[in-house]
Write a protein that holds these residues in place. Structure first.
Motif, short mmCIF file in Angstrom:
data_model
loop_
_atom_site.label_atom_id
_atom_site.label_comp_id
_atom_site.label_asym_id
_atom_site.label_seq_id
_atom_site.Cartn_x
_atom_site.Cartn_y
_atom_site.Cartn_z
N ARG A 1 0.85 -1.19 0.00
CA ARG A 1 0.00 0.00 0.00
C ARG A 1 0.89 1.24 0.00
O ARG A 1 1.94 1.28 0.64
CB ARG A 1 -0.99 0.00 1.17
N TYR A 2 0.44 2.27 -0.70
CA TYR A 2 1.28 3.45 -0.90
C TYR A 2 1.62 4.13 0.42
O TYR A 2 2.72 4.68 0.60
CB TYR A 2 0.56 4.46 -1.82
N GLU A 3 0.69 4.06 1.36
CA GLU A 3 0.86 4.75 2.63
C GLU A 3 2.07 4.25 3.41
O GLU A 3 2.54 4.93 4.32
CB GLU A 3 -0.40 4.60 3.49
N ARG B 1 3.73 -0.42 -5.78
CA ARG B 1 3.03 0.42 -4.80
C ARG B 1 1.59 0.67 -5.21
O ARG B 1 1.30 0.99 -6.36
CB ARG B 1 3.76 1.75 -4.62
N GLY B 2 0.68 0.52 -4.25
CA GLY B 2 -0.74 0.72 -4.49
C GLY B 2 -1.07 2.21 -4.57
O GLY B 2 -0.19 3.05 -4.67
N ALA B 3 -2.37 2.52 -4.52
CA ALA B 3 -2.77 3.92 -4.64
C ALA B 3 -3.99 4.20 -3.77
O ALA B 3 -4.94 4.85 -4.19
CB ALA B 3 -3.03 4.27 -6.10
N CYS C 1 -7.85 -3.34 -2.97
CA CYS C 1 -6.65 -3.95 -3.54
C CYS C 1 -6.08 -5.04 -2.63
O CYS C 1 -5.20 -5.79 -3.04
CB CYS C 1 -5.58 -2.91 -3.81
N PHE D 1 -6.46 8.44 -5.40
CA PHE D 1 -5.14 8.98 -5.10
C PHE D 1 -4.65 10.02 -6.10
O PHE D 1 -3.89 10.91 -5.76
CB PHE D 1 -4.15 7.81 -5.06
N LEU E 1 -0.63 11.24 7.95
CA LEU E 1 0.42 10.88 7.03
C LEU E 1 0.85 12.18 6.35
O LEU E 1 0.00 12.93 5.87
CB LEU E 1 -0.18 9.93 6.00
#
Ligand SMILES: Cc1cc2nc3c(=O)[nH]c(=O)nc-3n(C[C@H](O)[C@H](O)[C@H](O)COP(=O)(O)O)c2cc1C
Ligand code: SF4
Ligand code: FES
Lengths: 444, 166
Positions: free
Chosen positions: A124-126, A165-167, A172, B68, B136
């Motif tokens: 995951r992008y985070e 990397r996800g978004a 997902c 995103f 974040l």
């Protein structure tokens, strides 16, 4: 007796993210050991251990690996599910940030066992820190013959690992949503069968495994299946379909406890022991009102149900969806169940991928109805409408493609059956007093 | 003039080497583009589609699925601050934190401060519930926030972001 951590044993060792330090603590010995066996022997070893997937569904890992068609010419893919997005869950993050080589060693062993030559870590992008730590660790592996061609000199065993990397989409994490997303499409889960082990990424046989599952694999190869089976809960003799709950588990504890965190314990610890002994009890001297046993999707347990063992069967016995990710969220006795359930419904409405009408419309309506109740404009019959929707969506009633809808339904069903009086009182009082809550932002 | 520089095009073609189809390089490419431009310009979508042998509609379809990515009408500020609001964070004060942050920055979630330093977003569980409430900043987590420490963090970001602008 205190349980000696296995998966977290390296956490806090200075420099453990580096190959040299990891190897000085016995790292990559399990891989060497695995490479002395045939891939089939490794699969058998994992079958014998009774390891069940840690990503939420609890499917036996060795059995899943065995579904790859025999003698398939390839390519075969391994996808590491590092999309970890179930609210309350953060153990994968800790594993990757704190001890990346343990995860990578498990990944390489799994790839060997299923004859994959490419593995993707869907991250995951985070998890930016995980990304940077893993990237560095993978580079070290390439320069030390632990990735690339002829790994550790073993002819014919080549492997590349890529981080993808996800978004920012929860869906997902569902394994076929993950595959679609990897392929560069919207993450719409696929209808199964065909299962990914037969037709997955790029239409080729694919195994998707959770990060923690793969970390367990390393230790099973190192210490043997009997060691793994000596931890946890054996199968229920009265249930021939129970595969047992073996091994250590990373329990995530969050919400109203004194010491939130990730605790490694044998599967089957009770919620009460986890909260009181490890979490230091409920904060501010308060009491438990409700808990969630395994990530938001699993639904609620009451204070009277705290002696339930958190193994693969326990939460189901008290009406929850399952053990899920074993992420325990604690709600103290001052928490409003209306607020908690609203939060849950908002989450699932936001994260539904929109592909199945019952899920897209059902989650959206549950969120709207909860928002209305919360504003003080609810009707008694709303509660029955909510239950009707919740009972109708999901793979269990058979109306949707994936389990997100079941996860959306369970918090509603358990909250409205176990805490119905509180909802009724809220509706009665607010209609009576016409109190209007200040609107907390409801951007979906 | 192409929007995607030759270097970027090379990087995108390198991504395609990691996968069995060119289309699979879509997410990494979109990340690259958004990091560079703080949004995904329409022109970049066309050029990316060409590089990956796709129709621009396919790129747009996938891109718009993931909340995103931003179109060129809504570019991101220098720092993207995501406030987590899922249940574990909510239980530890995330709703109140979000309200305070909105008031302090004088913007709503989704908007960017006029100086271009901060884009505010709401997030679902960012996998750091043990340090709830948390936010974040781009892809780095800051946890155990109080309203005081959060506002301090924002002021710091605004100071740094303001200098460089966007
Ligand atoms: C809506 C949804 C979200 C999911 N999210 C995750 C996730 O973030 N991580 C994960 O490992 N599994 C997730 N799963 C489970 C995966 O579909 C799959 O069962 C799992 O990755 C298999 O790995 P395991 O057998 O090692 O557990 C999710 C399932 C559903 C239905
Ligand atoms: S159940 Fe919901 S999330 Fe799953 S595929 Fe259907 S619409 Fe998408
Ligand atoms: S709920 Fe905020 S990090 Fe998990």
């Amino acid at each position: 007796m205190e349980f000696e951590p296995v998966l977290l044993r390296n956490v806090g060792i200075p420099g453990i993210q580096h190959l040299e330090v990891y190897q000085s603590r016995g790292g990559y010995q399990a891989l060497r050991h695995a490479l002395e066996m045939t891939p089939e022997q490794v699969v058998q070893l994992v079958k014998d251990s009774g390891l069940r997937g840690r990503g939420g569904a609890g499917f036996p890992t060795g059995v899943k690996w065995g579904f790859i068609p025999k003698g398939h010419p390839g390519p075969i893919y391994l996808c590491v599910n590092a999309d970890e997005s179930e609210p309350g869950t953060f153990n994968n993050r800790i594993l990757m940030e704190e001890d990346p080589h343990q995860v990578l060693e498990g990944t390489i062993i799994a790839a060997y066992a299923i004859r994959a030559r490419v593995a993707y870590i869907y991250l995951r992008y985070e998890y930016g820190r995980c990304y940077r730590v893993l990237k560095q660790a993978i580079a070290e592996l390439y320069s030390n013959h632990l990735l690339g061609e002829a790994i550790l000199g073993k002819k014919g065993f080549d492997l590349d690992i890529y981080i993808h990397r996800g978004a920012g989409a929860y869906i997902c994490g569902e394994e076929t949503g993950l595959i679609e997303s990897l392929e560069g499409k919207r993450a719409w889960p696929r209808i199964k069968p065909p299962f990914p082990a037969v037709q997955g990424l790029f239409q080729k046989p694919t195994i998707v495994n959770n990060v923690e599952t793969l970390a367990c694999v390393k230790h099973i190869v190192e210490r043997g299946p009997q060691w793994f089976r000596s931890i946890g809960v054996p199968p229920d003799p009265n249930n021939p379909r129970d595969a047992g709950s073996f091994g250590p588990k990373l329990y995530c504890l969050s919400g109203h406890v004194n010491r939130p965190g990730c605790y490694e314990l044998p599967l089957g610890i009770t919620a009460r022991e986890l909260i009181e002994k490890y979490g230091g009890g409920v904060w501010k001297g308060r009491r438990v009102k409700a808990i969630i046993p395994g990530g938001l999707s699993m639904g609620f347990m009451t204070a009277d149900e705290l002696d339930t063992p958190l193994d693969f069967n326990g939460p189901t016995r008290v009406g929850c969806l399952g053990l899920g990710t074993a992420a325990v969220i604690v709600l103290d006795d001052l928490t409003s169940m209306v607020e908690a359930l609203y939060n849950s419904c908002r989450f699932f409405a936001h994260e539904s991928c929109g592909q199945c009408t019952p899920c897209r419309e059902g989650t959206a309506w549950m969120a709207k109805i909860l928002a209305r109740i919360r504003r003080g404009e609810g009707h008694m019959q709303d509660l029955d409408i909510l239950l009707e929707i919740a009972n109708g969506i999901g793979i269990i009633p058979g109306t949707t493609i994936c389990g997100l809808a079941d996860g959306a339904a369970w918090p509603v069903k358990t909250a409205l059956t176990k805490f119905r009086a509180e909802f009724e009182e809220y509706i009665r009082n607010s209609r009576h007093q016409k109190t209007r809550r200040t609107e907390v932002r409801t951007v979906l | 003039m192409a929007v995607l520089s030759e270097d970027m095009q090379r990087e995108i073609m390198a991504f395609t080497q990691c996968y069995a189809t060119k289309q699979a390089a879509l997410l990494p490419s979109l990340h690259l583009i958004q990091e560079r431009f703080r949004c995904v310009p329409l022109k970049a979508i066309e050029e990316l589609a060409k590089l990956l042998d796709l129709h621009p509609a396919q790129v747009y379809d996938a891109m718009s699925f993931y909340g995103f990515f931003r179109g060129e009408d809504r570019p991101l500020g220098k720092y993207r601050v995501w406030v987590c609001r899922s249940l574990p964070c909510m239980l530890r004060g995330a709703d109140e934190l979000l309200t305070e942050i909105c008031r302090h920055l004088d913007i709503e979630p989704g908007e960017t401060t006029p100086d271009g330093s901060i884009t505010l977003e709401v997030a679902e569980c960012i996998g750091a519930c043990e340090v709830a409430p948390c936010v974040l900043v781009n892809d780095e987590c800051k946890g155990n926030l109080t309203s005081e420490s959060a506002l301090h963090l924002l002021d710091e970001l605004r100071r740094q972001g303001g200098e460089n602008g966007i």
